[in-house]
Design an enzyme around this catalytic site. Structure first.
Site, mmCIF file in Angstrom:
data_model
loop_
_atom_site.group_PDB
_atom_site.id
_atom_site.type_symbol
_atom_site.label_atom_id
_atom_site.label_comp_id
_atom_site.label_asym_id
_atom_site.label_seq_id
_atom_site.Cartn_x
_atom_site.Cartn_y
_atom_site.Cartn_z
ATOM 1 C CB SER A 10 -0.954 -0.012 1.790
ATOM 2 O OG SER A 10 -2.016 0.968 0.366
ATOM 3 C CG ASP A 25 -6.341 -2.460 -3.816
ATOM 4 O OD1 ASP A 25 -7.697 -1.364 -3.482
ATOM 5 O OD2 ASP A 25 -5.493 -3.102 -3.469
ATOM 6 C CG HIS A 46 -5.875 -2.079 -0.178
ATOM 7 N ND1 HIS A 46 -4.865 -2.230 -1.115
ATOM 8 C CD2 HIS A 46 -5.116 -1.476 0.585
ATOM 9 C CE1 HIS A 46 -4.170 -0.889 -0.578
ATOM 10 N NE2 HIS A 46 -3.744 -1.177 1.041
#
Length: 212
Positions: free
Chosen positions: A104, A158, A190
């Site tokens: 991320s 995601d 995610h």
């Protein structure tokens, strides 16, 4: 191997970080290399006004390919990561055996840190990350940094860092003259999957063998 996590705002993200850390620890045991989990070093206000550990400012979520970029904040975080890399290499670790991996926001920072580092490293692995700066940064990438390969993995489902943001990575790196392998994972949101880590393991093994 340095692991740079993303933002941790609440219990769900903390649980995700724990799972990712455990999976990376197992991976490190099999590869017989050292894992360094680097926590976020600053408390910054995100888009919803709450304070949470964060590497640099994020102005909107979900992150898209066209999201605003705060380069000064990113480059400050890069200096922190470089200090960790310098310390590890000064202790005797071969730079070719140093791998930086991030998830991320940590993936975005991995990209920036590896590209701006003056030495060639074993590799950089970006999971569900994005490009945190503008294309003008390409002029600042050293010839040594351009020889560090990247593995970029992104879930197609995601909703936090959109798939389009990940897709923008390989063309950016190609323009910079940097090798990048892109892996898309259908139905993955995610997070990091076991399949991604299995491929990361084989990818790192190949890099370790070629540098030995």
């Amino acid at each position: 191997m340095l692991l740079l996590p993303g933002i941790r705002s609440h219990q769900r993200h903390a649980s995700t970080l724990l799972i990712i850390s455990q999976r990376f620890s197992i991976l490190n045991d099999r590869l017989k290399i050292s894992l360094y989990l680097i926590p976020c070093l600053s408390l910054l206000p995100p888009v919803d006004g709450a304070v949470m550990p964060s590497w640099f400012d994020i102005h909107e979520i979900p992150v898209t390919a066209d999201s605003p970029k705060d380069e000064s904040s990113v480059l400050k975080a890069v200096q922190d990561v470089h200090a960790m890399l310098d310390k590890e290499i000064a202790a005797g670790t071969d730079p070719n055996n140093v791998f930086v991996c991030g998830f991320s926001q940590g993936g975005a920072l991995t990209l920036a840190s590896v590209l701006m580092y003056p030495k060639t490293l074993g590799g950089g692995a970006v999971f569900s990350g994005w490009i945190p700066f503008n294309s003008s940064i390409i002029e600042r990438i050293s010839p040594n940094a351009k020889r560090t390969p990247f593995l970029w993995s992104h879930g197609m489902d995601d909703r936090t860092v959109l798939f389009e943001a990940g897709q923008a990575g390989p063309p950016f790196l190609e323009k910079a003259g940097v090798s990048c392998e892109f892996k898309a994972y259908p139905s993955l949101g995610h997070s990091i999957s076991s399949e991604e880590l299995r491929y990361l393991e084989s990818w790192i093994k190949t890099r370790l063998q070629s540098s030995s």
